[in-house]
Design a protein around this motif. Structure first.
Motif, PDB file in Angstrom:
ATOM      1  N   VAL A  48       0.850  -1.185   0.000  1.00 57.46           N
ATOM      2  CA  VAL A  48       0.000   0.000   0.000  1.00 57.46           C
ATOM      3  C   VAL A  48       0.894   1.246   0.000  1.00 57.46           C
ATOM      4  N   GLY A  49       0.557   2.207  -0.822  1.00 55.39           N
ATOM      5  CA  GLY A  49       1.331   3.443  -0.894  1.00 55.39           C
ATOM      6  C   GLY A  49       2.468   3.422  -1.888  1.00 55.39           C
ATOM      7  N   THR A  50       2.652   2.290  -2.599  1.00 54.14           N
ATOM      8  CA  THR A  50       3.720   2.213  -3.594  1.00 54.14           C
ATOM      9  C   THR A  50       3.509   3.255  -4.690  1.00 54.14           C
ATOM     10  N   ARG A  51       4.588   3.915  -5.046  1.00 53.85           N
ATOM     11  CA  ARG A  51       4.565   4.860  -6.167  1.00 53.85           C
ATOM     12  C   ARG A  51       5.545   4.367  -7.231  1.00 53.85           C
ATOM     13  N   TYR A  52       5.058   4.309  -8.467  1.00 55.51           N
ATOM     14  CA  TYR A  52       5.905   3.788  -9.527  1.00 55.51           C
ATOM     15  C   TYR A  52       6.768   4.902 -10.119  1.00 55.51           C
ATOM     16  N   TYR A 109       6.431  -5.466 -10.998  1.00 49.60           N
ATOM     17  CA  TYR A 109       6.137  -5.736  -9.597  1.00 49.60           C
ATOM     18  C   TYR A 109       5.673  -7.183  -9.437  1.00 49.60           C
ATOM     19  N   ASN A 110       6.129  -7.810  -8.364  1.00 48.83           N
ATOM     20  CA  ASN A 110       5.585  -9.106  -7.986  1.00 48.83           C
ATOM     21  C   ASN A 110       4.192  -8.902  -7.396  1.00 48.83           C
ATOM     22  N   LEU A 111       3.268  -9.753  -7.783  1.00 47.85           N
ATOM     23  CA  LEU A 111       1.914  -9.726  -7.232  1.00 47.85           C
ATOM     24  C   LEU A 111       1.777 -10.903  -6.281  1.00 47.85           C
ATOM     25  N   GLN A 112       1.692 -10.588  -4.992  1.00 48.10           N
ATOM     26  CA  GLN A 112       1.637 -11.621  -3.965  1.00 48.10           C
ATOM     27  C   GLN A 112       0.613 -11.221  -2.911  1.00 48.10           C
ATOM     28  N   ALA A 113      -0.029 -12.211  -2.323  1.00 45.19           N
ATOM     29  CA  ALA A 113      -1.029 -11.957  -1.285  1.00 45.19           C
ATOM     30  C   ALA A 113      -0.961 -13.058  -0.239  1.00 45.19           C
ATOM     31  N   THR A 163       3.343  -8.006 -12.758  1.00 46.05           N
ATOM     32  CA  THR A 163       2.715  -7.044 -13.656  1.00 46.05           C
ATOM     33  C   THR A 163       3.734  -5.976 -14.015  1.00 46.05           C
ATOM     34  N   THR A 164       3.609  -5.431 -15.209  1.00 48.65           N
ATOM     35  CA  THR A 164       4.507  -4.374 -15.668  1.00 48.65           C
ATOM     36  C   THR A 164       3.745  -3.063 -15.735  1.00 48.65           C
ATOM     37  N   ILE A 165       4.288  -2.058 -15.072  1.00 47.05           N
ATOM     38  CA  ILE A 165       3.676  -0.742 -15.003  1.00 47.05           C
ATOM     39  C   ILE A 165       4.431   0.201 -15.932  1.00 47.05           C
ATOM     40  N   VAL A 166       3.706   0.819 -16.854  1.00 49.72           N
ATOM     41  CA  VAL A 166       4.276   1.802 -17.773  1.00 49.72           C
ATOM     42  C   VAL A 166       4.166   3.179 -17.123  1.00 49.72           C
ATOM     43  N   PRO A 167       5.186   4.011 -17.220  1.00 46.30           N
ATOM     44  CA  PRO A 167       5.205   5.273 -16.463  1.00 46.30           C
ATOM     45  C   PRO A 167       4.321   6.364 -17.055  1.00 46.30           C
ATOM     46  N   TYR A 168       3.021   6.260 -16.810  1.00 44.87           N
ATOM     47  CA  TYR A 168       2.099   7.323 -17.171  1.00 44.87           C
ATOM     48  C   TYR A 168       1.858   8.211 -15.950  1.00 44.87           C
ATOM     49  N   GLY A 169       1.705   9.524 -16.199  1.00 44.10           N
ATOM     50  CA  GLY A 169       1.327  10.407 -15.108  1.00 44.10           C
ATOM     51  C   GLY A 169       2.248  11.592 -14.958  1.00 44.10           C
ATOM     52  N   CYS A 170       1.983  12.386 -13.918  1.00 44.19           N
ATOM     53  CA  CYS A 170       2.754  13.579 -13.558  1.00 44.19           C
ATOM     54  C   CYS A 170       2.587  14.717 -14.561  1.00 44.19           C
ATOM     55  N   GLY A 171       1.616  14.616 -15.450  1.00 42.61           N
ATOM     56  CA  GLY A 171       1.313  15.698 -16.365  1.00 42.61           C
ATOM     57  C   GLY A 171      -0.029  16.308 -16.033  1.00 42.61           C
ATOM     58  N   ALA A 172      -0.654  16.897 -17.028  1.00 42.30           N
ATOM     59  CA  ALA A 172      -1.936  17.557 -16.809  1.00 42.30           C
ATOM     60  C   ALA A 172      -3.075  16.558 -16.602  1.00 42.30           C
ATOM     61  N   GLU A 173      -2.917  15.331 -17.121  1.00 39.28           N
ATOM     62  CA  GLU A 173      -3.979  14.340 -17.018  1.00 39.28           C
ATOM     63  C   GLU A 173      -3.715  13.374 -15.852  1.00 39.28           C
ATOM     64  N   THR A 174      -4.797  12.868 -15.267  1.00 37.70           N
ATOM     65  CA  THR A 174      -4.701  11.997 -14.102  1.00 37.70           C
ATOM     66  C   THR A 174      -4.506  10.544 -14.524  1.00 37.70           C
ATOM     67  N   TYR A 175      -3.455   9.922 -13.981  1.00 34.90           N
ATOM     68  CA  TYR A 175      -3.184   8.507 -14.203  1.00 34.90           C
ATOM     69  C   TYR A 175      -2.893   7.833 -12.862  1.00 34.90           C
ATOM     70  N   TYR A 176      -3.336   6.613 -12.707  1.00 34.35           N
ATOM     71  CA  TYR A 176      -2.878   5.731 -11.648  1.00 34.35           C
ATOM     72  C   TYR A 176      -3.274   4.303 -12.018  1.00 34.35           C
ATOM     73  N   TYR A 177      -2.728   3.327 -11.300  1.00 29.58           N
ATOM     74  CA  TYR A 177      -3.035   1.916 -11.542  1.00 29.58           C
ATOM     75  C   TYR A 177      -3.768   1.338 -10.340  1.00 29.58           C
ATOM     76  N   ARG A 178      -4.679   0.412 -10.605  1.00 29.66           N
ATOM     77  CA  ARG A 178      -5.315  -0.396  -9.575  1.00 29.66           C
ATOM     78  C   ARG A 178      -4.883  -1.851  -9.773  1.00 29.66           C
ATOM     79  N   ILE A 179      -4.331  -2.446  -8.723  1.00 33.89           N
ATOM     80  CA  ILE A 179      -4.004  -3.873  -8.731  1.00 33.89           C
ATOM     81  C   ILE A 179      -5.106  -4.567  -7.941  1.00 33.89           C
TER      82      ILE A 179
END
Length: 546
Positions: free
Chosen positions: A379-383, A391-395, A434-450
């Motif tokens: 929780v709180g990870t920032r890409y 990222y490894n997906l583990q639970a 999962t592989t996260i592509v670096p979208y974000g930090c511009g004028a448009e809102t981006y984030y990922y939900r795992i």
């Protein structure tokens, strides 16, 4: 019979090309009644193609003969794509015979020299850029843009079709005064090619029309075309909720089928010819699990009939006991042992003309849902914005009644972009990546939900998710195409990056600093080397060249 077939090299890429200039063709279909299965005829038929756009426009194309050029990357949709249309990029398969003559320094023709915008006649004159008294040799392929039937802009539109103002190609909005295509305005972000509907059970306006969709827009529409593939009307069909990635019709039954990507479903659309719309069954319960005996209150009163007819109710509790005709019955489930037992409860509602609809619920007796905690990513990870991240997906998963063999997993990575989402396919491995592509930090809102859903053998499921936001506090850098209408990102930059200009879409480049304007007041750029530039940027987005 392919237009660029090379008999000396039949396996060469050019030998296999029928048409060109697609960007990302996503689904195509043959127009019924066209083409021949005799390969000596050289006529595969008329292809209708959904072509996914880049910065601004989605497209529906038709290819009805060989050697057609759909325009990409010089054109996007009906009009030139500014990011490429003015670029001087050599086509090294097209040598210029004037090179070295009379001061001509252009060794090869540029791609933009070899295609022109559509004309009323479908023909154009291609003059040599070094000597306009000479034409480009016929040995060098040249093209007139084969414009799409229609296009639609990202977001809310507009939607357009092509016309001519005299001999000049132009556009007009669908449904506008004087437009050859009637219908509503619409937008979207990801064209999905569809199918022609061959049956007569749909209303006349939809018969023998082309159905197409938009994956991000969540809709399906119908387009009427004539024998020469000229569009005349676009009609709404499914306005929302259709995350369509494929369409089909069956040779054995009527109805339009489509694959709904999220959730994973195959849906069928039929037309009710009786004039009586079926009712809608809606069922709920106050508890889905617990020890035997388990008393459950069911509610069916939210069911409805579009025509306002009274409804009758039939509940089948799936345990062999008598059914119930109550609207909101109570039922007690009893098992002979303490083993987890799953019951499927069916509610059937019927209107006064006999039309029915069903829905189901699951009751799991002697059972509790799995306990799920996602431990990676935390929780709180920032890409990072410096490049792709894996990222490894583990639970941690426990279940009081089931062994690990009785649990099924569904991991899904979902990119959130402004007001819509791009879901990845579901991964059913207990642990995966999962592989996260670096979208974000511009004028448009981006984030990922795992998102992880774990379901036990008794039908009980628990869903947990972790949100990953871009790391805008750590400054990273992105190479930007400054020729594009809205400064399109090209690639992340890190220390030591080497740029091959021959592979880039433009020489007009910029560099953006990705950081958080809320905590960073300004960014100082210092470019040294062959070219120097010192720039202090105090307004986001922070860029080397303002």
């Amino acid at each position: 019979s392919n237009p660029f077939y090379d008999s000396t090299n039949p396996n060469a890429p050019r030998s296999k090309v029928w048409a060109l200039g697609c960007r990302n063709p996503f689904r195509m279909t043959l127009k019924p009644g066209t083409g021949s299965t005799d390969r000596t005829v050289g006529n595969p038929g008329t292809l209708y193609i959904g072509d996914v756009g880049a910065a601004s426009w989605e497209e529906t194309h038709v290819v009805d003969k060989p050697r057609q050029n759909l325009g990409w990357p010089l054109f996007e949709g009906l009009t030139p794509y500014d990011a490429f249309a003015t670029q001087n990029t050599y086509n090294q398969d097209a040598p210029n015979p004037q090179y070295g003559i009379g001061g001509c320094t252009q060794q090869y023709f540029y791609f933009r020299d070899l295609i022109k915008q559509a004309t009323p006649t479908g023909t154009a004159t291609f003059t040599n850029p070094c000597d306009n008294t000479k034409t480009i040799p016929t040995s060098v392929p040249t093209f007139v843009h084969n414009r799409p039937l229609i296009d639609w802009a990202h977001g809310t539109g507009p939607s357009r079709t092509g016309i001519f103002s005299g001999s000049t190609a132009s556009t007009i909005n669908i449904g506008a005064a004087g437009s050859p295509v009637s219908g509503p305005q619409f937008g979207g972000s990801s064209s999905s090619g569809g199918v022609f509907y061959p049956y007569t059970d749909f209303p006349a306006a939809y018969q023998n029309t082309y159905f197409f969709g938009d994956y991000v827009g969540g809709w399906i529409r119908s387009m009427t075309v004539d024998a020469t593939n000229k569009p005349s009307a676009v009609r709404d069909f499914v306005n929302s909720g259709a995350v369509v990635v494929a369409m089909a019709v069956s040779p054995a039954e009527t109805g339009l089928f489509y694959v709904n990507f999220y959730p994973s479903e195959i849906r069928k659309i039929t037309y009710n010819t009786t004039g009586n719309a079926p009712p809608v069954a809606v069922a709920s319960l106050n508890k889905a699990y617990g020890p035997s005996p388990l008393a459950v209150q069911f509610t069916g009163s939210a069911s409805s009939d579009p025509d306002g007819q009274p409804l009758t109710y039939l509940w089948n509790f799936g345990d062999g006991t008598p059914t119930s005709t109550a609207v909101n019955p109570t039922h007690t489930f009893t098992t002979a042992t303490s083993a987890p037992t799953k019951f499927t409860v069916m509610l059937t509602v019927k209107d006064s003309q006999g039309s029915t609809n069903q829905t189901s619920l699951t009751v799991s007796v002697n059972n509790t849902p799995p306990q799920v905690t996602i431990v990676s990513p935390a929780v709180g990870t920032r890409y990072p914005m410096s490049g792709n991240s894996t990222y490894n997906l583990q639970a941690t998963v426990t279940d009081s009644e089931q062994t690990s063999a009785g649990l099924s997993y569904q991991w899904q990575t979902i990119l959130h972009h402004e007001g819509h989402e791009h879901p990845d396919p579901v991964d059913t491995n207990p642990q995966t990546t999962t592989t996260i592509v670096p979208y974000g930090c511009g004028a448009e809102t981006y984030y990922y939900r795992i998102v992880l859903t774990v379901t036990d053998a008794g039908g009980l499921a628990t869903t947990k998710e972790v949100r990953l936001d871009p790391d805008c506090a750590t400054t990273s850098f992105t190479l930007v195409d400054a020729d594009a209408p809205t400064d399109q990102d090209i690639q992340p930059l890190i220390n030591g990056s080497i740029l091959n200009l021959a592979t880039l879409p433009t020489r007009n480049l910029n560099i953006r600093a990705n950081t958080n304007p809320a905590t960073v007041g300004s960014v100082v750029f210092a470019l040294s080397g062959t070219q120097t530039q010192n720039q202090t940027e105090s307004v986001a987005p922070y860029a080397l060249f303002s």
